[in-house]
Design an enzyme around this catalytic site. Structure first.
Site, mmCIF file in Angstrom:
data_model
loop_
_atom_site.group_PDB
_atom_site.id
_atom_site.type_symbol
_atom_site.label_atom_id
_atom_site.label_comp_id
_atom_site.label_asym_id
_atom_site.label_seq_id
_atom_site.Cartn_x
_atom_site.Cartn_y
_atom_site.Cartn_z
ATOM 1 N N GLU A 320 0.876 -1.177 0.000
ATOM 2 C CA GLU A 320 0.000 0.000 0.000
ATOM 3 C C GLU A 320 0.902 1.213 0.000
ATOM 4 O OE1 GLU A 320 -1.639 3.338 1.137
ATOM 5 O OE2 GLU A 320 -1.444 2.282 3.049
ATOM 6 N N CYS A 354 -1.719 8.491 4.088
ATOM 7 C CA CYS A 354 -1.770 8.160 2.664
ATOM 8 C C CYS A 354 -3.145 8.456 2.088
ATOM 9 C CB CYS A 354 -1.386 6.706 2.436
ATOM 10 S SG CYS A 354 -2.167 5.554 3.553
#
EC number: 1.2.1.88
Length: 572
Positions: A320, A354
């Protein structure tokens, strides 16, 4: 309501039989405790929770720097050289930690592989108990300590530390047990007469390499913990900016009963640690959270070694990475809600999630009202050290991040396509501080609408909205702009507009939010992850992620013997 779980039980006496020499001799059905999300504490002024957290912060500060060793073969190892994790709010030391050499990493790998057989054959009940116990320790005994180390070391305020290092970490460990139970229960649904079909979920053949980021203590625990829960052994390289909190998480797992050599803790220089790991033939999986460029580089290194036949098995790659996350605001939106959600999404934890909101597309007919509120709220945010609970924003993580963001602000001063609405200043005299900054751009293709900044800088574009076709066009522009596909939000009261956005933006975000901010995924509620340049979208906080760390074996057992070679069709 409790759910059933198929668990392997040590039930037979030790004899010469094969079955009694393993831990998989018999099976029985058990029930795991009910799994719920960890309740959040709020640390209001004068509350016992705030007092306890303040005491932990003071104690951590007094005891700094924490001395963090390597953990290899179950033993604490002090290397010949050490590095320092600094407090981003003050530049002072939080921890000094041993710097793993190639020899140290090799020893860690061999130790992990030696532990593999025993841990892989440990009944799931025993493995699950370790993580349930660890969650309870984090929830109670160590809650304020792990939060304090996260606040001092990673620059989070109390609420951001609470929802990360306390609540989410507990949720990862507890829900992981539930998802593993569900995975193991997925068995063949049909059996021919006289046949029993079953599936075994084996740990991977080799070891898992976990590389964790600075911005979430919980992610560090999950990157190492999820593969270990499934019976794998792990080499864990924490971020140099999250050493202290990650070290405590590792210690908590050991206290909860994790065998000492199942997860090897090897902080150190990324290049040397990683090269040693990737050169090993028993490297079985990468579990990664971090930057897109680093992940791509690792993917390429692994691919090159696969092409050369370096590995025993094809390694699993789970990653990720970054995002350029959007808010799309329709003219029918609740303007106040959209403004508040945008400020939170953009500036919580200084935009270092993020999933942080970094670009906004707002309908021109409501843009002035929306931008006035966003700018006003951004200007009112207090910025300073997390130990002062009134500060909404803390520092960015380190000098490199500060320098990059300061350069963006400096360059924007001479950009005719950008109008500064809030912020636009910075200070590094004591801590790495960037004021929450909002720009309005006249260019829908401005580079700041595509470039990931990972800091408290928000860029807004007001799109034409005379017709509904304009809304569809701006949604298409969002989908085509940039390389990421992590999170995004649409704000509208008009259900037709929501349907258009949902359809056009189907691949633009792995986590899609309606009338709420682009951040804040909760384990057990919104599995997290995105595709495109944002990662492999294996969804942290889901059973799908756990499935990446097992290798299935189908087993067929026949109870009726066969004595004839020929089939009926062969008869004359």
């Amino acid at each position: 309501m409790q759910s059933s779980m198929l668990l392997r039980v040590r039930a037979l006496p030790k004899t010469a039989s094969v079955l009694s020499r393993t831990k998989t001799a018999t099976y029985a059905t058990y029930k795991v405790p009910r799994i719920d999300n960890e309740p959040n504490k709020h640390y209001a002024a004068g509350s016992p929770d705030r007092k306890a957290l303040q005491e932990a912060l003071a104690r951590t500060q007094r005891n700094a720097p924490l001395s963090v060793p390597l953990v290899i073969a179950g033993k604490e190892v002090k290397s010949s050289s050490s590095l320092t994790q600094s407090n981003p709010a003050s530049h002072g030391p939080v921890a000094t930690y041993s710097n793993a050499t190639a020899k140290d990493v090799q020893a860690a790998i061999e130790s992990a592989l030696e532990a593999r057989k025993s841990w892989a054959s440990t009944p799931f009940a025993d493995r699950a108990s370790v993580f349930l116990k660890a969650a309870d320790l984090i929830s109670t005994k160590y809650r304020y300590d792990v939060m304090a180390l996260t606040m001092h070391g990673q620059g989070k305020n109390a609420w951001q530390a609470e929802i990360d290092s306390a609540a989410e970490l507990c949720d990862f460990f507890r829900f992981g047990v539930k998802y593993a139970e569900d995975l193991y229960a997925q068995q063949p649904v049909h059996h021919a007469p006289g046949v029993w079909n079953r599936v075994e979920y084996r740990p991977l053949e080799g070891f898992v390499y976990a590389i964790s980021p600075f911005n979430f203590t919980a992610i560090g625990g999950n990157l190492a913990g999820a593969p270990a829960l499934m019976g794998n052994v792990v080499v864990w390289k924490p971020s140099p900016s999250a050493i202290a909190s990650n070290w405590l998480v590792h210690q908590i797992l050991l206290e909860a009963g994790l065998p000492k050599n199942v997860i090897q803790f090897v902080p150190g220089e990324a290049e040397e640690v990683t090269k040693t790991v990737l050169d090993h033939p028993d490297f079985a999986a990468l579990h990664f959270t971090g930057s897109t460029n680093v992940f791509r580089n690792l993917y390429g290194q692994i691919s090159t070694r696969v092409a050369a036949g370096k590995y025993r098995s094809y390694p699993r790659i789970v990653g990720e990475t970054g995002g350029k996350n959007f808010h799309l605001i329709h003219k029918s939106a609740d303007i106040r809600n959209a403004a508040v959600q945008t400020v939170r999404g953009a500036f919580e934890y200084q935009g270092q999630k993020c999933s942080a909101t970094s670009r906004v597309y707002v309908a021109s007919s409501i843009a002035d009202s929306f931008l006035e509120q966003v700018a006003s709220e951004a200007k009112s945010l207090k910025v300073g050290p997390p130990s002062d609970f009134t500060n909404f924003c803390g520092p960015v993580i380190h000098e490199a991040s500060f320098t990059k963001l300061a350069k963006v602000i400096d360059e924007a001063k001479n950009d005719p396509e950008l109008e500064l609405l809030a912020g636009g200043s910075y200070d590094s005299s004591k801590g790495w501080y960037i004021q929450p900054t909002v720009y309005r751009t006249t260019n829908p293709d401005h580079p700041l609408l595509t470039r990931e900044l990972f800091g408290p800088i928000l860029v807004v574009y007001a799109y034409p909205d005379a017709t509904e076709a304009d809304f569809a066009r701006i949604a298409q522009k969002i989908d085509a702009t940039g390389e990421y596909g992590l999170t995004g939000s649409v704000f509208a009261q008009d259900r037709e507009a929501l349907a258009v956005a949902n359809d056009v933006l189907r691949n633009a975000a792995g986590n899609f939010y309606i009338n709420c901010k682009s951040t804040g995924a909760v384990v057990g509620q919104q599995p997290f992850g995105g595709a495109r340049a944002s990662g492999t979208n294996d969804k942290a906080g889901s059973g799908n992620l756990l499935s990446r760390f097992v290798s299935l074996r189908s087993i067929k057992e026949e109870f009726v013997p066969t004595y004839k070679v020929a089939y009926p069709s062969n008869e004359a």
